[in-house]
Design an enzyme around this catalytic site. Structure first.
Site, PDB file in Angstrom:
ATOM      1  N   HIS A 180       4.887  -5.145  -1.979  1.00 40.73           N
ATOM      2  CA  HIS A 180       5.787  -6.263  -1.679  1.00 40.73           C
ATOM      3  C   HIS A 180       5.018  -7.563  -1.879  1.00 40.73           C
ATOM      4  O   HIS A 180       4.053  -7.852  -1.169  1.00 40.73           O
ATOM      5  CB  HIS A 180       6.321  -6.156  -0.247  1.00 40.73           C
ATOM      6  CG  HIS A 180       7.351  -5.078  -0.098  1.00 40.73           C
ATOM      7  ND1 HIS A 180       7.604  -4.432   1.078  1.00 40.73           N
ATOM      8  CD2 HIS A 180       8.217  -4.551  -1.019  1.00 40.73           C
ATOM      9  CE1 HIS A 180       8.576  -3.541   0.885  1.00 40.73           C
ATOM     10  NE2 HIS A 180       8.955  -3.584  -0.377  1.00 40.73           N
ATOM     11  N   ALA A 181       5.483  -8.332  -2.852  1.00 45.01           N
ATOM     12  CA  ALA A 181       4.690  -9.448  -3.371  1.00 45.01           C
ATOM     13  C   ALA A 181       4.266 -10.454  -2.310  1.00 45.01           C
ATOM     14  O   ALA A 181       3.125 -10.883  -2.271  1.00 45.01           O
ATOM     15  CB  ALA A 181       5.493 -10.146  -4.465  1.00 45.01           C
ATOM     16  N   ARG A 182       5.191 -10.832  -1.440  1.00 45.11           N
ATOM     17  CA  ARG A 182       4.901 -11.946  -0.531  1.00 45.11           C
ATOM     18  C   ARG A 182       3.984 -11.548   0.619  1.00 45.11           C
ATOM     19  O   ARG A 182       3.553 -12.404   1.387  1.00 45.11           O
ATOM     20  CB  ARG A 182       6.212 -12.455   0.058  1.00 45.11           C
ATOM     21  CG  ARG A 182       6.875 -11.429   0.974  1.00 45.11           C
ATOM     22  CD  ARG A 182       8.265 -11.854   1.323  1.00 45.11           C
ATOM     23  NE  ARG A 182       8.900 -10.909   2.225  1.00 45.11           N
ATOM     24  CZ  ARG A 182      10.210 -10.823   2.382  1.00 45.11           C
ATOM     25  NH1 ARG A 182      11.001 -11.590   1.658  1.00 45.11           N
ATOM     26  NH2 ARG A 182      10.716  -9.971   3.229  1.00 45.11           N
ATOM     27  N   ARG A 234       9.620 -10.636  -3.103  1.00 44.46           N
ATOM     28  CA  ARG A 234       9.221  -9.336  -2.569  1.00 44.46           C
ATOM     29  C   ARG A 234       9.137  -8.260  -3.657  1.00 44.46           C
ATOM     30  O   ARG A 234       8.301  -7.373  -3.617  1.00 44.46           O
ATOM     31  CB  ARG A 234      10.304  -8.959  -1.543  1.00 44.46           C
ATOM     32  CG  ARG A 234      10.338  -7.555  -1.056  1.00 44.46           C
ATOM     33  CD  ARG A 234      11.554  -7.410  -0.119  1.00 44.46           C
ATOM     34  NE  ARG A 234      11.828  -6.039   0.223  1.00 44.46           N
ATOM     35  CZ  ARG A 234      11.387  -5.440   1.338  1.00 44.46           C
ATOM     36  NH1 ARG A 234      10.657  -6.098   2.199  1.00 44.46           N
ATOM     37  NH2 ARG A 234      11.694  -4.189   1.582  1.00 44.46           N
ATOM     38  N   HIS A 308       1.623  -3.134   4.522  1.00 44.00           N
ATOM     39  CA  HIS A 308       2.730  -4.098   4.502  1.00 44.00           C
ATOM     40  C   HIS A 308       2.536  -5.106   5.629  1.00 44.00           C
ATOM     41  O   HIS A 308       1.650  -4.966   6.463  1.00 44.00           O
ATOM     42  CB  HIS A 308       4.066  -3.362   4.699  1.00 44.00           C
ATOM     43  CG  HIS A 308       4.454  -2.533   3.515  1.00 44.00           C
ATOM     44  ND1 HIS A 308       5.452  -2.888   2.645  1.00 44.00           N
ATOM     45  CD2 HIS A 308       3.950  -1.364   3.048  1.00 44.00           C
ATOM     46  CE1 HIS A 308       5.547  -1.978   1.698  1.00 44.00           C
ATOM     47  NE2 HIS A 308       4.646  -1.035   1.922  1.00 44.00           N
ATOM     48  N   SER A 309       3.433  -6.106   5.672  1.00 40.55           N
ATOM     49  CA  SER A 309       3.449  -7.048   6.791  1.00 40.55           C
ATOM     50  C   SER A 309       4.886  -7.558   6.931  1.00 40.55           C
ATOM     51  O   SER A 309       5.621  -7.577   5.943  1.00 40.55           O
ATOM     52  CB  SER A 309       2.485  -8.199   6.539  1.00 40.55           C
ATOM     53  OG  SER A 309       2.863  -8.931   5.390  1.00 40.55           O
ATOM     54  N   PHE A 310       5.361  -7.979   8.128  1.00 42.97           N
ATOM     55  CA  PHE A 310       4.616  -8.116   9.359  1.00 42.97           C
ATOM     56  C   PHE A 310       5.244  -7.295  10.474  1.00 42.97           C
ATOM     57  O   PHE A 310       6.368  -6.868  10.330  1.00 42.97           O
ATOM     58  CB  PHE A 310       4.611  -9.591   9.806  1.00 42.97           C
ATOM     59  CG  PHE A 310       3.815 -10.467   8.891  1.00 42.97           C
ATOM     60  CD1 PHE A 310       2.431 -10.473   8.932  1.00 42.97           C
ATOM     61  CD2 PHE A 310       4.452 -11.280   7.966  1.00 42.97           C
ATOM     62  CE1 PHE A 310       1.696 -11.286   8.089  1.00 42.97           C
ATOM     63  CE2 PHE A 310       3.717 -12.096   7.110  1.00 42.97           C
ATOM     64  CZ  PHE A 310       2.343 -12.095   7.161  1.00 42.97           C
ATOM     65  N   TYR A 364      16.233   1.316  11.401  1.00 45.27           N
ATOM     66  CA  TYR A 364      17.030   1.593  10.203  1.00 45.27           C
ATOM     67  C   TYR A 364      16.265   2.549   9.301  1.00 45.27           C
ATOM     68  O   TYR A 364      15.035   2.577   9.305  1.00 45.27           O
ATOM     69  CB  TYR A 364      17.418   0.311   9.453  1.00 45.27           C
ATOM     70  CG  TYR A 364      16.272  -0.542   8.976  1.00 45.27           C
ATOM     71  CD1 TYR A 364      15.698  -1.492   9.816  1.00 45.27           C
ATOM     72  CD2 TYR A 364      15.760  -0.416   7.682  1.00 45.27           C
ATOM     73  CE1 TYR A 364      14.641  -2.284   9.380  1.00 45.27           C
ATOM     74  CE2 TYR A 364      14.711  -1.210   7.242  1.00 45.27           C
ATOM     75  CZ  TYR A 364      14.162  -2.137   8.100  1.00 45.27           C
ATOM     76  OH  TYR A 364      13.119  -2.914   7.671  1.00 45.27           O
ATOM     77  N   GLU A 386       2.261  -2.177   9.207  1.00 44.73           N
ATOM     78  CA  GLU A 386       2.810  -3.542   9.196  1.00 44.73           C
ATOM     79  C   GLU A 386       1.785  -4.399   9.922  1.00 44.73           C
ATOM     80  O   GLU A 386       1.601  -4.280  11.137  1.00 44.73           O
ATOM     81  CB  GLU A 386       4.160  -3.600   9.920  1.00 44.73           C
ATOM     82  CG  GLU A 386       5.275  -2.772   9.276  1.00 44.73           C
ATOM     83  CD  GLU A 386       5.843  -3.408   8.006  1.00 44.73           C
ATOM     84  OE1 GLU A 386       5.508  -4.569   7.690  1.00 44.73           O
ATOM     85  OE2 GLU A 386       6.622  -2.714   7.316  1.00 44.73           O
TER      86      GLU A 386
HETATM   87 ZN   LIG Z   1       6.580  -4.652   2.885  1.00 45.91          ZN
END
Ligand SMILES: [Zn+2]
Ligand SMILES: *[C@@H]1O[C@H](CO)[C@@H](O)[C@H](O)[C@H]1NC(C)=O
Ligand SMILES: *[C@@H]1O[C@H](CO)[C@@H](O)[C@H](O)[C@H]1NC(C)=O
Length: 438
Positions: A180-182, A234, A308-310, A364, A386
């Site tokens: 995920h880019a951001r 993203r 990943h984040s956050f 989810y 995360e």
């Molecule tokens: Zn992510």
């Protein structure tokens, strides 16, 4: 002429983040699983962006574009979900972040004796230069693989780190970041792991007992785009066809594109959605490359982590339906061990890590995710991290708040504590599954 160039340059700077003018973000705090489920389904219905995941009694952050703000606030009021404003104007927020990064550049040295510095975010060029240099400087233990390319033709670079070039049957640890880019903070945690395995070895057992595959930037096209054009980007940057919607809405969510229950839940057919699953499983060369690494090494891979984040969470399968896998006990206990290691080293104002099944924790289901694919293929321990997001609020009280950015002053801290999780995670994986296929 010169002044015209200068003028254009200045305009370009001011135009940055313009598309987020008027967008707001809200803290939301569901206090029951029922509230969490209602919240996540509303977010999916409006295609909102959950930039920091919520859990029960764990505040998340949702970004809301102007046209949905009223609707969303009415919904929160109706369901009595407690909330407060996080940012009144996203553009302003991003401008402040840029200033922090610029200020950091001036305040810190940019060269670190050839090592990558952990005092600021780095461009793709700097990261790739580091990856190349490590492979060049340590040819006996590091092998650079860059045989596949991103949609836009950038090499996808990962390192195989091994004392014997992967020839013996040691268990393999795999870690990636940046799908995920951001989610910029994910990338330095993986380059830092390279640093700790190769340049600053304080845990020699990790190379004696394991082989490692470290893939710091799975989605380089997206990373560059999030740096230069759209801070919230993203997805990948692929184009499906020559239609107008393809051009307007590029890219696929790489972490919905794996060949596991593809596009069945928590993914979208709509090309414009941030969670668009793509035209078929592994349509994206970025996810496909990760899938190929898993397939190639599944016999020996004992631990798979995707960064990943956050949210300060460690999540494990099955993310599609919330069922626990046959390995749930090991997944949970190793998850707890890793969370403990990070919590122990963490700063007092960082939140504690939450550990749990993906779907039951975030409320989810997701399909086509890397963590589930790797587990489904046979890797016993697979996790999504995360990482924490933390900003230093610029008000008089100088309070800290959790956000969807990580202030660059905390990069080093997050890398150090995350490394502690990798260390314990690898050792536990070795104890539990090290003899997997010997
Ligand atoms: Zn992510
Ligand atoms: C690793 O880094 C630490 C902290 O910078 C330093 O004190 C130590 O000497 C280094 N160790 C090795 C083996 O390079
Ligand atoms: C949930 O998904 C997993 C992985 O596909 C599957 O093995 C399991 O049987 C599913 N559980 C239920 C209750 O459908």
């Amino acid at each position: 002429m010169k002044s015209l160039v200068l003028l254009l340059f200045v305009t370009a700077i001011h135009a940055k983040h313009e598309q987020y003018s008027g967008w707001k973000s809200f803290y939301v705090n569901p206090v029951s699983f029922d509230q969490l489920l209602k919240l996540t389904s509303k977010i999916q219905e409006l295609h909102l962006d959950f930039v920091r995941k919520a859990a029960v009694n764990r505040e998340g952050i949702v970004v809301v574009e102007p046209k949905y703000q009223d609707d969303f606030l009415k919904f929160l009021a109706k369901e009595k979900i407690s909330n407060r404003i996080h940012s009144d104007d996203l553009k302003e927020r991003f401008d402040i972040d840029d200033q922090k990064i610029e200020a950091r550049k001036l305040a810190t040295r940019s060269i670190n004796g050839g090592s990558l510095p952990y005092d600021n975010y780095q461009t793709l060029d700097v990261i790739y230069e580091y990856i190349d240099k490590i492979a060049e400087d340590y040819p006996e233990i590091v092998t650079l693989v860059s045989s596949s390319k991103s949609f836009q033709g950038r090499p996808l670079k990962y390192l195989k780190i091994s004392k014997d070039k992967f020839v013996s049957n040691k268990p393999i640890i795999y870690i990636d970041a940046g799908i995920h880019a951001r989610e910029w903070i994910t990338i330095p945690t993986v380059t830092y792991a390279i640093h700790k395995l190769v340049e600053n070895v304080t845990e020699p057992d990790l190379l004696d007992n394991f082989d490692w595959i470290l893939f710091p930037v799975v989605n380089p096209d997206g990373y560059v785009f999030s740096y230069e054009r759209d801070r919230m980007w993203r997805k990948t940057r692929s184009l499906k066809d020559w239609s107008i919607t393809s051009f307007l809405c590029r890219g696929v969510d790489g972490n919905r594109n794996f060949n596991f229950e593809w596009n069945t839940v928590g993914a979208d057919d709509d090309k414009c959605s941030p969670i668009y699953a793509g035209t078929k499983p592994f349509s994206e060369s970025e996810s496909r490359t990760v899938g190929e690494i898993i397939d190639e090494h599944v016999d020996r891979m004992v631990l798979f982590i995707t960064m990943h984040s956050f949210g300060s969470m460690i999540l494990y399968p099955w993310g599609n339906n919330g069922s626990l896998s046959h390995n749930a006990f090991s997944l949970h206990t190793v998850g707890i061990n890793m969370a403990d290691a990070m919590n122990r080293l963490s700063l007092p104002h960082f939140p504690n890590y939450v550990v749990g099944n993906s779907m039951l924790t975030i409320g989810y289901g997701t399909s086509g995710a890397a963590e589930d694919y790797a587990h489904y293929r046979g890797v016993p321990l697979t996790f999504t991290f995360e990482l924490p997001g933390l900003e230093n609020e610029d008000d008089e009280s100088n309070e800290f708040s959790e956000g969807f950015h990580l202030d660059p002053i905390y990069i080093n801290q997050v890398c150090v504590e995350t490394w502690a999780a990798f260390v314990i995670g690898a050792r536990r994986a070795g104890d539990l599954f090290g003899k997997k296929n010997l």
